[in-house]
Motif scaffolding. Sequence first.
Motif, PDB file in Angstrom:
ATOM      1  N   LEU A 116      -2.041  -5.954   1.355  1.00 34.79           N
ATOM      2  CA  LEU A 116      -2.006  -4.638   2.002  1.00 34.79           C
ATOM      3  C   LEU A 116      -0.660  -3.952   1.805  1.00 34.79           C
ATOM      4  O   LEU A 116      -0.603  -2.746   1.546  1.00 34.79           O
ATOM      5  CB  LEU A 116      -2.289  -4.778   3.497  1.00 34.79           C
ATOM      6  CG  LEU A 116      -3.740  -4.764   3.911  1.00 34.79           C
ATOM      7  CD1 LEU A 116      -3.859  -4.994   5.411  1.00 34.79           C
ATOM      8  CD2 LEU A 116      -4.410  -3.469   3.525  1.00 34.79           C
ATOM      9  N   LEU A 117       0.417  -4.698   1.957  1.00 34.34           N
ATOM     10  CA  LEU A 117       1.746  -4.124   1.766  1.00 34.34           C
ATOM     11  C   LEU A 117       1.910  -3.593   0.341  1.00 34.34           C
ATOM     12  O   LEU A 117       2.435  -2.502   0.134  1.00 34.34           O
ATOM     13  CB  LEU A 117       2.835  -5.146   2.107  1.00 34.34           C
ATOM     14  CG  LEU A 117       3.011  -5.428   3.598  1.00 34.34           C
ATOM     15  CD1 LEU A 117       3.861  -6.677   3.815  1.00 34.34           C
ATOM     16  CD2 LEU A 117       3.620  -4.224   4.311  1.00 34.34           C
ATOM     17  N   GLU A 118       1.441  -4.352  -0.641  1.00 32.67           N
ATOM     18  CA  GLU A 118       1.525  -3.907  -2.038  1.00 32.67           C
ATOM     19  C   GLU A 118       0.679  -2.654  -2.261  1.00 32.67           C
ATOM     20  O   GLU A 118       1.114  -1.700  -2.910  1.00 32.67           O
ATOM     21  CB  GLU A 118       1.082  -5.028  -2.980  1.00 32.67           C
ATOM     22  CG  GLU A 118       2.070  -6.172  -3.037  1.00 32.67           C
ATOM     23  CD  GLU A 118       1.541  -7.411  -3.760  1.00 32.67           C
ATOM     24  OE1 GLU A 118       0.335  -7.438  -4.143  1.00 32.67           O
ATOM     25  OE2 GLU A 118       2.331  -8.363  -3.926  1.00 32.67           O
ATOM     26  N   LEU A 119      -0.530  -2.642  -1.711  1.00 35.39           N
ATOM     27  CA  LEU A 119      -1.431  -1.508  -1.844  1.00 35.39           C
ATOM     28  C   LEU A 119      -0.815  -0.244  -1.245  1.00 35.39           C
ATOM     29  O   LEU A 119      -0.813   0.824  -1.869  1.00 35.39           O
ATOM     30  CB  LEU A 119      -2.762  -1.823  -1.142  1.00 35.39           C
ATOM     31  CG  LEU A 119      -3.759  -0.684  -1.019  1.00 35.39           C
ATOM     32  CD1 LEU A 119      -4.518  -0.500  -2.313  1.00 35.39           C
ATOM     33  CD2 LEU A 119      -4.736  -0.943   0.117  1.00 35.39           C
ATOM     34  N   LEU A 120      -0.282  -0.367  -0.033  1.00 33.00           N
ATOM     35  CA  LEU A 120       0.278   0.797   0.649  1.00 33.00           C
ATOM     36  C   LEU A 120       1.627   1.220   0.084  1.00 33.00           C
ATOM     37  O   LEU A 120       1.925   2.411   0.005  1.00 33.00           O
ATOM     38  CB  LEU A 120       0.370   0.542   2.151  1.00 33.00           C
ATOM     39  CG  LEU A 120      -0.991   0.429   2.858  1.00 33.00           C
ATOM     40  CD1 LEU A 120      -0.813   0.016   4.303  1.00 33.00           C
ATOM     41  CD2 LEU A 120      -1.773   1.729   2.742  1.00 33.00           C
ATOM     42  N   GLN A 121       2.444   0.274  -0.340  1.00 34.16           N
ATOM     43  CA  GLN A 121       3.749   0.617  -0.927  1.00 34.16           C
ATOM     44  C   GLN A 121       3.559   1.445  -2.191  1.00 34.16           C
ATOM     45  O   GLN A 121       4.346   2.344  -2.466  1.00 34.16           O
ATOM     46  CB  GLN A 121       4.547  -0.658  -1.219  1.00 34.16           C
ATOM     47  CG  GLN A 121       6.015  -0.411  -1.446  1.00 34.16           C
ATOM     48  CD  GLN A 121       6.721   0.167  -0.225  1.00 34.16           C
ATOM     49  OE1 GLN A 121       6.639  -0.361   0.867  1.00 34.16           O
ATOM     50  NE2 GLN A 121       7.410   1.273  -0.410  1.00 34.16           N
ATOM     51  N   ALA A 122       2.504   1.170  -2.945  1.00 36.49           N
ATOM     52  CA  ALA A 122       2.216   1.919  -4.166  1.00 36.49           C
ATOM     53  C   ALA A 122       1.892   3.382  -3.878  1.00 36.49           C
ATOM     54  O   ALA A 122       1.980   4.229  -4.767  1.00 36.49           O
ATOM     55  CB  ALA A 122       1.055   1.268  -4.918  1.00 36.49           C
ATOM     56  N   LYS A 123       1.552   3.702  -2.634  1.00 39.10           N
ATOM     57  CA  LYS A 123       1.222   5.084  -2.241  1.00 39.10           C
ATOM     58  C   LYS A 123       2.462   5.848  -1.786  1.00 39.10           C
ATOM     59  O   LYS A 123       2.362   6.957  -1.297  1.00 39.10           O
ATOM     60  CB  LYS A 123       0.152   5.071  -1.155  1.00 39.10           C
ATOM     61  CG  LYS A 123      -1.178   4.488  -1.638  1.00 39.10           C
ATOM     62  CD  LYS A 123      -2.198   4.449  -0.524  1.00 39.10           C
ATOM     63  CE  LYS A 123      -3.477   3.783  -0.956  1.00 39.10           C
ATOM     64  NZ  LYS A 123      -4.311   4.617  -1.813  1.00 39.10           N
ATOM     65  N   LYS A 124       3.639   5.246  -1.919  1.00 34.77           N
ATOM     66  CA  LYS A 124       4.941   5.874  -1.682  1.00 34.77           C
ATOM     67  C   LYS A 124       5.165   6.409  -0.268  1.00 34.77           C
ATOM     68  O   LYS A 124       5.535   7.573  -0.079  1.00 34.77           O
ATOM     69  CB  LYS A 124       5.168   7.005  -2.690  1.00 34.77           C
ATOM     70  CG  LYS A 124       4.943   6.624  -4.139  1.00 34.77           C
ATOM     71  CD  LYS A 124       6.228   6.269  -4.800  1.00 34.77           C
ATOM     72  CE  LYS A 124       6.068   6.100  -6.288  1.00 34.77           C
ATOM     73  NZ  LYS A 124       5.951   4.759  -6.745  1.00 34.77           N
ATOM     74  N   PRO A 125       4.984   5.561   0.752  1.00 38.54           N
ATOM     75  CA  PRO A 125       5.314   6.012   2.111  1.00 38.54           C
ATOM     76  C   PRO A 125       6.832   6.103   2.283  1.00 38.54           C
ATOM     77  O   PRO A 125       7.585   5.490   1.526  1.00 38.54           O
ATOM     78  CB  PRO A 125       4.740   4.903   2.990  1.00 38.54           C
ATOM     79  CG  PRO A 125       4.817   3.681   2.135  1.00 38.54           C
ATOM     80  CD  PRO A 125       4.548   4.165   0.723  1.00 38.54           C
ATOM     81  N   ALA A 126       7.270   6.855   3.296  1.00 37.77           N
ATOM     82  CA  ALA A 126       8.705   6.930   3.609  1.00 37.77           C
ATOM     83  C   ALA A 126       9.188   5.571   4.110  1.00 37.77           C
ATOM     84  O   ALA A 126      10.295   5.135   3.785  1.00 37.77           O
ATOM     85  CB  ALA A 126       8.959   8.004   4.663  1.00 37.77           C
ATOM     86  N   SER A 127       8.376   4.925   4.921  1.00 39.58           N
ATOM     87  CA  SER A 127       8.686   3.576   5.408  1.00 39.58           C
ATOM     88  C   SER A 127       7.378   2.843   5.647  1.00 39.58           C
ATOM     89  O   SER A 127       6.320   3.464   5.807  1.00 39.58           O
ATOM     90  CB  SER A 127       9.510   3.637   6.703  1.00 39.58           C
ATOM     91  OG  SER A 127       8.745   4.178   7.763  1.00 39.58           O
TER      92      SER A 127
END
Length: 179
Positions: A116-127
């Motif tokens: 999940l962290l990898e999936l969401l990090q790829a979407k470029k969140p601020a944090s």
Amino acid sequence: MPLSTISLHDKQFAPYLTASQITAAVREVAASINRDYAGKQPLFVAVLNGSFMFVADLLKEIQLPCEIAFIRVASYEGTASTGTVREIMGLQEDVAGRDLIILEDIVDTGHTMKSLLELLQAKKPASLEVATLFLKPECLQHELGLRYVGLSIPNDFIVGYGLDYDGLGRNYPDVYTAV
């Protein structure tokens, strides 16, 4: 009234944590988030199905403007992790530039959370942070840097408060451990 043993499918479960112990842990996590995100508007990403009780109770304690989104993944069959994470319902919101907090009921091996962290990090969140009600440190196989942990527990199979055994047990306000 003392808790009693419950039966789900072919297993017996003994009382482990009371609803009041869980409430105290949820309130501590919420207080930390309220402090750390003061002046921000986080997007909470709830991992279904197990986190629904934690999410509902946590958000009642959040005193910030916030939004909630849901994602559904699966990695368990019966009482064991399959080691494979399947995305069943994906995130629809645009999360780029947003402060995200993943809300999870339990982190044990960490396989699901790592994915999940990898999936969401790829979407470029601020944090991107994680808030989990339960953590099983002796099972953890990935360095996840979990910022918000309600309770660290032993590597026992638990049900109740959103956690299930093949679909049963999610409705109990207390948590039970397999005997």
